[in-house]
Design an enzyme around this catalytic site. Structure first.
Site, PDB file in Angstrom:
ATOM      1  N   GLY A   1       7.135   4.602   8.163  1.00 48.06           N
ATOM      2  CA  GLY A   1       6.557   5.828   7.961  1.00 48.06           C
ATOM      3  C   GLY A   1       6.939   6.557   9.351  1.00 48.06           C
ATOM      4  N   SER A   2       5.997   7.201   9.778  1.00 52.35           N
ATOM      5  CA  SER A   2       6.253   8.146  11.065  1.00 52.35           C
ATOM      6  C   SER A   2       5.932   7.354  12.398  1.00 52.35           C
ATOM      7  CB  SER A   2       5.106   9.239  11.356  1.00 52.35           C
ATOM      8  OG  SER A   2       4.097   8.894  11.335  1.00 52.35           O
ATOM      9  N   THR A   3       6.528   7.692  13.714  1.00 55.43           N
ATOM     10  CA  THR A   3       6.521   7.134  14.650  1.00 55.43           C
ATOM     11  C   THR A   3       5.147   7.037  15.174  1.00 55.43           C
ATOM     12  OG1 THR A   3       8.592   7.389  15.310  1.00 55.43           O
ATOM     13  CG2 THR A   3       7.290   7.287  16.924  1.00 55.43           C
TER      14      THR A   3
ATOM     15  N   THR B   1       2.462   6.974  13.789  1.00 57.11           N
ATOM     16  CA  THR B   1       1.609   5.846  12.993  1.00 57.11           C
ATOM     17  C   THR B   1       2.032   4.451  13.349  1.00 57.11           C
ATOM     18  OG1 THR B   1       1.530   7.504  10.993  1.00 57.11           O
ATOM     19  CG2 THR B   1       0.850   5.199  10.361  1.00 57.11           C
ATOM     20  N   GLY B   2       3.299   4.566  13.621  1.00 56.23           N
ATOM     21  CA  GLY B   2       3.956   3.055  13.945  1.00 56.23           C
ATOM     22  C   GLY B   2       3.224   2.705  14.977  1.00 56.23           C
TER      23      GLY B   2
ATOM     24  N   CYS C   1      14.433   9.745   6.338  1.00 57.65           N
ATOM     25  CA  CYS C   1      14.708   9.209   7.755  1.00 57.65           C
ATOM     26  C   CYS C   1      15.787   9.316   8.191  1.00 57.65           C
ATOM     27  CB  CYS C   1      13.885   7.826   7.794  1.00 57.65           C
ATOM     28  SG  CYS C   1      14.934   6.521   6.672  1.00 57.65           S
TER      29      CYS C   1
ATOM     30  N   GLU D   1      11.549  16.418  14.540  1.00 57.74           N
ATOM     31  CA  GLU D   1      11.907  16.032  13.095  1.00 57.74           C
ATOM     32  C   GLU D   1      11.507  16.721  12.085  1.00 57.74           C
ATOM     33  OE1 GLU D   1      10.242  12.490  11.561  1.00 57.74           O
ATOM     34  OE2 GLU D   1      12.086  11.672  10.497  1.00 57.74           O
TER      35      GLU D   1
ATOM     36  N   LYS E   1       0.817  -1.221  -0.064  1.00 57.88           N
ATOM     37  CA  LYS E   1      -0.115   0.049  -0.147  1.00 57.88           C
ATOM     38  C   LYS E   1       0.719   1.154  -0.084  1.00 57.88           C
ATOM     39  CE  LYS E   1      -1.543   2.824   3.012  1.00 57.88           C
ATOM     40  NZ  LYS E   1      -1.769   3.818   2.349  1.00 57.88           N
TER      41      LYS E   1
ATOM     42  N   GLU F   1       9.741   0.729  10.783  1.00 59.18           N
ATOM     43  CA  GLU F   1      10.983   1.576  10.581  1.00 59.18           C
ATOM     44  C   GLU F   1      10.315   3.226  10.585  1.00 59.18           C
ATOM     45  OE1 GLU F   1      14.009   1.029  10.259  1.00 59.18           O
ATOM     46  OE2 GLU F   1      13.893  -1.205   9.906  1.00 59.18           O
TER      47      GLU F   1
HETATM   48  P1  NAD Z   1       2.892   8.268   7.883  1.00 56.11           P
HETATM   49  O1  NAD Z   1       3.196   7.466   8.912  1.00 56.11           O
HETATM   50  O2  NAD Z   1       1.971   9.405   7.897  1.00 56.11           O
HETATM   51  O3  NAD Z   1       2.349   7.496   6.676  1.00 56.11           O
HETATM   52  C1  NAD Z   1       2.962   6.411   6.051  1.00 56.11           C
HETATM   53  C2  NAD Z   1       2.130   5.304   5.587  1.00 56.11           C
HETATM   54  O4  NAD Z   1       1.043   4.949   6.484  1.00 56.11           O
HETATM   55  C3  NAD Z   1       1.235   5.815   4.565  1.00 56.11           C
HETATM   56  O5  NAD Z   1       0.973   4.826   3.352  1.00 56.11           O
HETATM   57  C4  NAD Z   1      -0.153   6.119   5.341  1.00 56.11           C
HETATM   58  O6  NAD Z   1      -1.307   6.093   4.306  1.00 56.11           O
HETATM   59  C5  NAD Z   1      -0.259   4.734   6.143  1.00 56.11           C
HETATM   60  N1  NAD Z   1      -1.100   4.977   7.401  1.00 56.11           N
HETATM   61  C6  NAD Z   1      -1.647   6.242   7.855  1.00 56.11           C
HETATM   62  N2  NAD Z   1      -2.438   6.246   9.092  1.00 56.11           N
HETATM   63  C7  NAD Z   1      -2.114   4.697   9.002  1.00 56.11           C
HETATM   64  C8  NAD Z   1      -2.745   3.618  10.139  1.00 56.11           C
HETATM   65  N3  NAD Z   1      -3.312   4.101  10.978  1.00 56.11           N
HETATM   66  N4  NAD Z   1      -2.450   2.322   9.859  1.00 56.11           N
HETATM   67  C9  NAD Z   1      -1.723   1.997   8.821  1.00 56.11           C
HETATM   68  N5  NAD Z   1      -1.165   2.840   8.148  1.00 56.11           N
HETATM   69  C10 NAD Z   1      -1.480   4.095   7.995  1.00 56.11           C
HETATM   70  O7  NAD Z   1       4.440   8.861   7.125  1.00 56.11           O
HETATM   71  P2  NAD Z   1       4.857   9.690   6.026  1.00 56.11           P
HETATM   72  O8  NAD Z   1       4.364  11.263   6.172  1.00 56.11           O
HETATM   73  O9  NAD Z   1       4.231   9.268   4.668  1.00 56.11           O
HETATM   74  O10 NAD Z   1       6.334   9.734   6.048  1.00 56.11           O
HETATM   75  C11 NAD Z   1       7.389  10.580   6.723  1.00 56.11           C
HETATM   76  C12 NAD Z   1       7.754   9.638   8.066  1.00 56.11           C
HETATM   77  O11 NAD Z   1       8.114   8.301   7.549  1.00 56.11           O
HETATM   78  C13 NAD Z   1       8.661  10.404   8.655  1.00 56.11           C
HETATM   79  O12 NAD Z   1       8.677  10.502  10.058  1.00 56.11           O
HETATM   80  C14 NAD Z   1      10.208   9.542   8.248  1.00 56.11           C
HETATM   81  O13 NAD Z   1      11.175   9.729   9.198  1.00 56.11           O
HETATM   82  C15 NAD Z   1       9.646   8.426   8.250  1.00 56.11           C
HETATM   83  N6  NAD Z   1      10.237   7.295   7.400  1.00 56.11           N
HETATM   84  C16 NAD Z   1      11.126   6.445   8.078  1.00 56.11           C
HETATM   85  C17 NAD Z   1      11.960   5.525   7.105  1.00 56.11           C
HETATM   86  C18 NAD Z   1      12.800   4.345   7.859  1.00 56.11           C
HETATM   87  O14 NAD Z   1      13.116   3.645   7.383  1.00 56.11           O
HETATM   88  N7  NAD Z   1      12.751   4.527   9.178  1.00 56.11           N
HETATM   89  C19 NAD Z   1      12.005   5.588   5.761  1.00 56.11           C
HETATM   90  C20 NAD Z   1      11.216   6.744   5.288  1.00 56.11           C
HETATM   91  C21 NAD Z   1      10.442   7.520   6.098  1.00 56.11           C
END
Ligand code: NAD
Length: 474
Positions: free
Chosen positions: A219-221, A223-224, A275, A371, A168, A241
């Protein structure tokens, strides 16, 4: 306009609705993206499960040959992918081409990987084997900063380990993954790889789905954390991650002119939307002014703009929400420090932000402690090495960090005291498919890449054989 479709059960499918995909350089609409609902998600899970039952029986080299066909098809379409990446993500075309190349490097690396079972003992009484088996249906949830690379570096190890996968992409950058879907439809058996899009609303249904065995999330912390909570009901395997606020510590023994370019590049690659970008720079008092000046000069000279334009070195911030966040960090920097490059965001369509450097700023301000995930670098002065190591570690994040010094022994000692999953010396942001990437603290959970990351797409199984019938009660 190209009609993009999702991939479910080997078929390219329209969605239940569609959303605009916006070019971050000028806010024009690039394409419509189809989006799925839970019914389509269930169809994808069902198809992925069916496909997994046959796919897992193939040998590593058979699975690898499918993956190699895919990377060859990506190579044939490299220029198309690069243009799509620039249009949807914003990065300059040269860097988009690099992303396509890195995607192939990652996929080809895993295409040659195998996992051997381990024999713990083998004697007259019996034999104990430790196997690594596929998990089943895996989901890969991706962010918007490296959309093609991240999709492919989740697909490759997942399918090589014998799983099927549902990808996704982020709603603002789905087009490169949907273009990949067109190639996958012609190469892989139906259901082994499915690609579904959403309007940021399908995540919870994925992370709680009983038919999905693992979520690999980048993605972001915040959301993680939501994914971890929602996955608890089915005790899913998770690789998370997440965000980072990487500190770099520059020791007093470096020549500022020699390190400035490496530090500048690591801070502003992909306009800071990485990231593992260098996000806080701590510089010893004795070289602080000189290094600030060098980095300020590089940032002021950088060409920021539409990634399709000749000569542009840095693209826009990827989306409106992130742009607003970055602008508020610039305001925070102006209120708490001295801007020496950038700082003035043009009042024009698009999310262009000039590379911004702020000096004479302290820990405890938002732009240092949080961040920003955009083109802004705070440079903080320090006097005492022990004190600055403590300050660098004073963060909930622990993704990466770096030490810059002409004395490798000194640098090695400082590196050993930094609390992050990766510490670089005299570089920052270096990574590769053979190097495990393991976040510390709230930067995530588990490992990606390397042998350890590959193993995360498997479950350990022990087969314990007795050559004669055995009874545990004596
Ligand atoms: P985000 O967490 O907003 O979204 C990431 C993904 O999660 C998207 O596909 C989004 O649709 C999905 N999502 C949103 N809500 C969700 C939920 N409740 N359950 C499951 N999935 C959901 O992150 P972003 O804004 O797309 O990316 C930026 C962030 O990602 C930054 O904090 C960056 O540091 C981090 N990032 C980390 C790495 C790494 O390897 N550690 C790499 C790239 C980006």
């Amino acid at each position: 306009m190209t009609q993009y479709k999702m991939l479910i059960d080997g078929e390219l499918r329209e969605g239940v609705a569609s959303i605009d995909v916006v070019n971050p350089a000028d806010e024009s609409v690039v394409a419509q993206c189809p989006v799925a609902d839970e019914v389509m998600l269930n169809q994808a899970v069902e198809s992925a499960h069916k496909a997994y039952l046959s796919w897992r029986k193939l040998s590593f080299s058979e699975r690898g040959s499918y993956l190699k066909k895919l990377t060859a098809a990506v190579e044939e379409n490299a220029e198309k992918f690069a243009r799509i990446l620039t249009l949807e993500q914003g990065k300059p075309l040269a860097q988009a081409r690099d992303e396509v190349m890195f995607s192939q490097i990652f996929a080809n690396h895993f295409a040659d990987c195998e996992i051997e079972s381990r024999v713990l003992s083998d004697d007259d009484n019996g034999r104990i084997e430790v196997l690594r088996e596929p998990l089943g249906v895996v989901a890969g949830i991706c962010p918007w900063n490296f959309p093609l690379l991240i999709s492919l570096y989740k697909i490759a190890p997942a399918v090589m380990a014998g799983n099927s996968i549902i990808i996704k992409p982020a709603p603002t950058t789905p087009l490169s993954s949907l273009t990949l879907a067109e190639l996958i439809a012609d190469i892989f058996p139906p259901g082994v790889v499915n690609i579904l899009c959403d309007n940021n609303d399908l995540g919870p249904a994925i992370s709680s789905h009983p038919g999905i065995a693992k979520v690999s999330f980048t993605g972001s912390t915040p959301t993680g954390k939501k994914i971890m909570a929602s996955a608890a009901g089915t005790l899913k395997r998770l690789t998370l991650e997440l965000g980072g606020n990487d500190a770099a510590i520059v020791l007093d023994d470096v020549d500022p002119k020699q390190v400035a370019e490496g530090i500048f590049g690591a801070a502003f690659l992909n306009s800071g939307q990485v990231c593992i970008a260098l996000k806080r720079l701590y510089v010893h008092d004795s070289i602080y002014d000189e290094l600030c000046e060098e980095i300020g000069k590089l940032a002021s000279a950088a060409v920021v703009g539409n990634g399709l334009d000749e000569g542009v070195q840095f693209g826009p911030v990827q989306n409106r929400m992130q742009f607003d966040k970055v602008c508020s960090y610039i305001d925070n920097a102006k209120a708490n420090g001295r801007i020496i490059a950038g700082g003035d965001v043009p009042d024009a369509p698009g999310f262009i932000v000039p590379l911004t450097v702020v000096r004479d700023i302290e820990d405890g301000t938002a732009v240092v402690d949080e961040e920003p995930f955009g083109p802004i670098l705070p440079i903080v002065r320090y006097q005492d090495l022990d004190d600055v190591i403590e300050r660098a570690n004073h963060s909930d994040y622990g993704l990466g960090g770096s030490v810059w010094s002409s004395n490798l022994d000194r640098a090695r000692d400082v590196a050993s005291r930094i609390d992050s999953g990766t510490v670089w010396i005299n570089q920052h942001c270096a990574f590769g498919p053979h190097i495990p990437f393991a976040p510390a603290k709230e930067s995530g959970l588990g490992v990606e890449w390397g042998e350890e990351g590959f193993h995360e797409f498997t479950a350990m199984k022990v087969v314990n054989i007795s050559k004669a019938y055995s009874n545990p009660v004596h």
